[in-house]
Design a protein around this motif. Structure first.
Motif, PDB file in Angstrom:
ATOM      1  N   ARG A 283      42.817  20.341  31.277  1.00  0.00           N
ATOM      2  CA  ARG A 283      41.721  20.675  32.182  1.00  0.00           C
ATOM      3  C   ARG A 283      41.931  22.102  32.679  1.00  0.00           C
ATOM      4  N   LEU A 284      40.959  22.622  33.376  1.00  0.00           N
ATOM      5  CA  LEU A 284      41.007  24.020  33.811  1.00  0.00           C
ATOM      6  C   LEU A 284      41.584  24.134  35.219  1.00  0.00           C
ATOM      7  N   PRO A 285      42.918  24.306  35.351  1.00  0.00           N
ATOM      8  CA  PRO A 285      43.458  24.639  36.667  1.00  0.00           C
ATOM      9  C   PRO A 285      43.250  26.137  36.854  1.00  0.00           C
ATOM     10  N   CYS A 286      42.636  26.528  37.943  1.00  0.00           N
ATOM     11  CA  CYS A 286      42.240  27.923  38.043  1.00  0.00           C
ATOM     12  C   CYS A 286      42.161  28.398  39.494  1.00  0.00           C
ATOM     13  N   LEU A 287      42.680  29.582  39.713  1.00  0.00           N
ATOM     14  CA  LEU A 287      42.516  30.275  40.980  1.00  0.00           C
ATOM     15  C   LEU A 287      41.310  31.180  40.812  1.00  0.00           C
ATOM     16  N   LEU A 288      40.303  30.986  41.645  1.00  0.00           N
ATOM     17  CA  LEU A 288      39.069  31.757  41.584  1.00  0.00           C
ATOM     18  C   LEU A 288      39.034  32.700  42.771  1.00  0.00           C
ATOM     19  N   LEU A 289      38.985  33.996  42.478  1.00  0.00           N
ATOM     20  CA  LEU A 289      38.971  35.015  43.525  1.00  0.00           C
ATOM     21  C   LEU A 289      37.690  35.831  43.445  1.00  0.00           C
ATOM     22  N   PRO A 290      36.621  35.388  44.123  1.00  0.00           N
ATOM     23  CA  PRO A 290      35.412  36.219  44.160  1.00  0.00           C
ATOM     24  C   PRO A 290      35.596  37.355  45.162  1.00  0.00           C
ATOM     25  N   VAL A 291      35.041  38.518  44.857  1.00  0.00           N
ATOM     26  CA  VAL A 291      35.186  39.627  45.802  1.00  0.00           C
ATOM     27  C   VAL A 291      34.297  39.422  47.022  1.00  0.00           C
ATOM     28  N   ALA A 292      33.203  38.679  46.855  1.00  0.00           N
ATOM     29  CA  ALA A 292      32.343  38.321  47.981  1.00  0.00           C
ATOM     30  C   ALA A 292      32.320  36.803  48.053  1.00  0.00           C
ATOM     31  N   GLY A 293      32.902  36.272  49.076  1.00  0.00           N
ATOM     32  CA  GLY A 293      32.942  34.822  49.193  1.00  0.00           C
ATOM     33  C   GLY A 293      34.362  34.336  49.425  1.00  0.00           C
ATOM     34  N   VAL A 294      34.498  33.037  49.389  1.00  0.00           N
ATOM     35  CA  VAL A 294      35.768  32.405  49.707  1.00  0.00           C
ATOM     36  C   VAL A 294      36.511  32.045  48.424  1.00  0.00           C
ATOM     37  N   PRO A 295      37.766  32.469  48.280  1.00  0.00           N
ATOM     38  CA  PRO A 295      38.549  32.068  47.110  1.00  0.00           C
ATOM     39  C   PRO A 295      38.725  30.554  47.047  1.00  0.00           C
ATOM     40  N   ALA A 296      38.940  30.047  45.856  1.00  0.00           N
ATOM     41  CA  ALA A 296      39.115  28.614  45.660  1.00  0.00           C
ATOM     42  C   ALA A 296      40.213  28.369  44.640  1.00  0.00           C
TER      43      ALA A 296
ATOM     44  N   GLY B 282      34.795  47.257  40.339  1.00  0.00           N
ATOM     45  CA  GLY B 282      33.473  46.731  40.013  1.00  0.00           C
ATOM     46  C   GLY B 282      33.491  45.345  39.395  1.00  0.00           C
ATOM     47  N   ILE B 283      34.546  44.583  39.646  1.00  0.00           N
ATOM     48  CA  ILE B 283      34.658  43.221  39.121  1.00  0.00           C
ATOM     49  C   ILE B 283      34.217  42.265  40.221  1.00  0.00           C
ATOM     50  N   GLY B 284      33.332  41.340  39.887  1.00  0.00           N
ATOM     51  CA  GLY B 284      32.778  40.418  40.882  1.00  0.00           C
ATOM     52  C   GLY B 284      33.676  39.249  41.216  1.00  0.00           C
ATOM     53  N   ALA B 285      34.551  38.876  40.287  1.00  0.00           N
ATOM     54  CA  ALA B 285      35.451  37.745  40.520  1.00  0.00           C
ATOM     55  C   ALA B 285      36.580  37.789  39.505  1.00  0.00           C
ATOM     56  N   LEU B 286      37.697  37.185  39.884  1.00  0.00           N
ATOM     57  CA  LEU B 286      38.839  37.036  38.984  1.00  0.00           C
ATOM     58  C   LEU B 286      39.145  35.557  38.822  1.00  0.00           C
ATOM     59  N   LEU B 287      39.485  35.147  37.602  1.00  0.00           N
ATOM     60  CA  LEU B 287      39.885  33.782  37.315  1.00  0.00           C
ATOM     61  C   LEU B 287      41.298  33.824  36.745  1.00  0.00           C
ATOM     62  N   VAL B 288      42.216  33.147  37.431  1.00  0.00           N
ATOM     63  CA  VAL B 288      43.626  33.183  37.041  1.00  0.00           C
ATOM     64  C   VAL B 288      44.112  31.761  36.781  1.00  0.00           C
ATOM     65  N   THR B 289      44.603  31.525  35.570  1.00  0.00           N
ATOM     66  CA  THR B 289      45.144  30.221  35.197  1.00  0.00           C
ATOM     67  C   THR B 289      46.666  30.258  35.300  1.00  0.00           C
ATOM     68  N   PRO B 290      47.343  29.089  35.202  1.00  0.00           N
ATOM     69  CA  PRO B 290      48.801  29.062  35.344  1.00  0.00           C
ATOM     70  C   PRO B 290      49.501  30.073  34.430  1.00  0.00           C
ATOM     71  N   SER B 291      50.291  30.938  35.065  1.00  0.00           N
ATOM     72  CA  SER B 291      50.938  32.043  34.366  1.00  0.00           C
ATOM     73  C   SER B 291      51.815  32.774  35.376  1.00  0.00           C
ATOM     74  N   ALA B 292      52.424  33.848  34.929  1.00  0.00           N
ATOM     75  CA  ALA B 292      53.191  34.686  35.850  1.00  0.00           C
ATOM     76  C   ALA B 292      52.273  35.298  36.912  1.00  0.00           C
ATOM     77  N   ASP B 293      51.034  35.613  36.541  1.00  0.00           N
ATOM     78  CA  ASP B 293      50.074  36.171  37.501  1.00  0.00           C
ATOM     79  C   ASP B 293      49.759  35.163  38.602  1.00  0.00           C
ATOM     80  N   TYR B 294      49.534  33.926  38.193  1.00  0.00           N
ATOM     81  CA  TYR B 294      49.252  32.827  39.135  1.00  0.00           C
ATOM     82  C   TYR B 294      50.428  32.658  40.092  1.00  0.00           C
ATOM     83  N   GLU B 295      51.625  32.667  39.525  1.00  0.00           N
ATOM     84  CA  GLU B 295      52.832  32.522  40.347  1.00  0.00           C
ATOM     85  C   GLU B 295      52.988  33.701  41.314  1.00  0.00           C
ATOM     86  N   TYR B 296      52.689  34.900  40.861  1.00  0.00           N
ATOM     87  CA  TYR B 296      52.764  36.087  41.705  1.00  0.00           C
ATOM     88  C   TYR B 296      51.815  35.967  42.897  1.00  0.00           C
TER      89      TYR B 296
END
Length: 145
Positions: free
Chosen positions: A56-69, A31-45
């Motif tokens: 600044r905010l380097p971020c992997l944005l993973l929306p469940v509906a839509g295009v990741p960025a 039930g999560i609409g999006a995930l935001l992942v910053t530089p870390s082991a998770d980002y590397e994974y």
């Protein structure tokens, strides 16, 4: 003793693409609409690279509906695109220019998300700004002020 960075070991691009898709699917199940992942082991994974932590905010944005960025400062664009080497094929990878507000990228990509998962090592100043942004999004979705 030699220290070997895990970033030197890279799997096939399909591994990272599968990880991205699996992560998005799991977020949707919870039930999560999006995930935001910053530089870390998770980002590397998820992407196979670990950029430096910046002001600044380097971020992997993973929306469940839509295009990741993948948002990152423009000076980091060539290394970021090289490091991902197609792991995000078919995904939108966008540089966040100095004049852009990286938080507007988040706001534009998760307009319907009521629950957003944040990476646990995200800097508190980013978390607080994102929390204010989430409150604004929820207010718009519910009609509350």
């Amino acid at each position: 003793m030699a220290i070997i960075s895990t970033a030197t070991v890279r799997f096939a691009n399909t591994v990272y693409a599968d990880r991205l898709l699996g992560t998005i699917a799991e977020a949707a199940k919870r039930g999560i609409g999006a995930l935001l992942v910053t530089p870390s082991a998770d980002y590397e994974y998820l992407l196979g690279s670990r950029p430096p932590v910046l002001e600044r905010l380097p971020c992997l944005l993973l929306p469940v509906a839509g295009v990741p960025a993948l948002g990152f400062p423009p000076l980091d664009e060539p290394p970021a695109l090289h490091a991902t080497r197609g792991a995000a094929d078919g995904r939108a990878i966008r540089a966040v220019a100095r004049s852009d507000d990286p938080f507007s990228l988040v706001q534009a990509r998760v307009p319907g998300a009521l629950r957003i998962g944040l990476q646990d090592q995200m800097w508190s100043r980013f978390v607080l700004r994102l929390r204010a942004l989430l409150d604004e999004i929820v207010g718009q979705n519910t009609g509350a002020d």
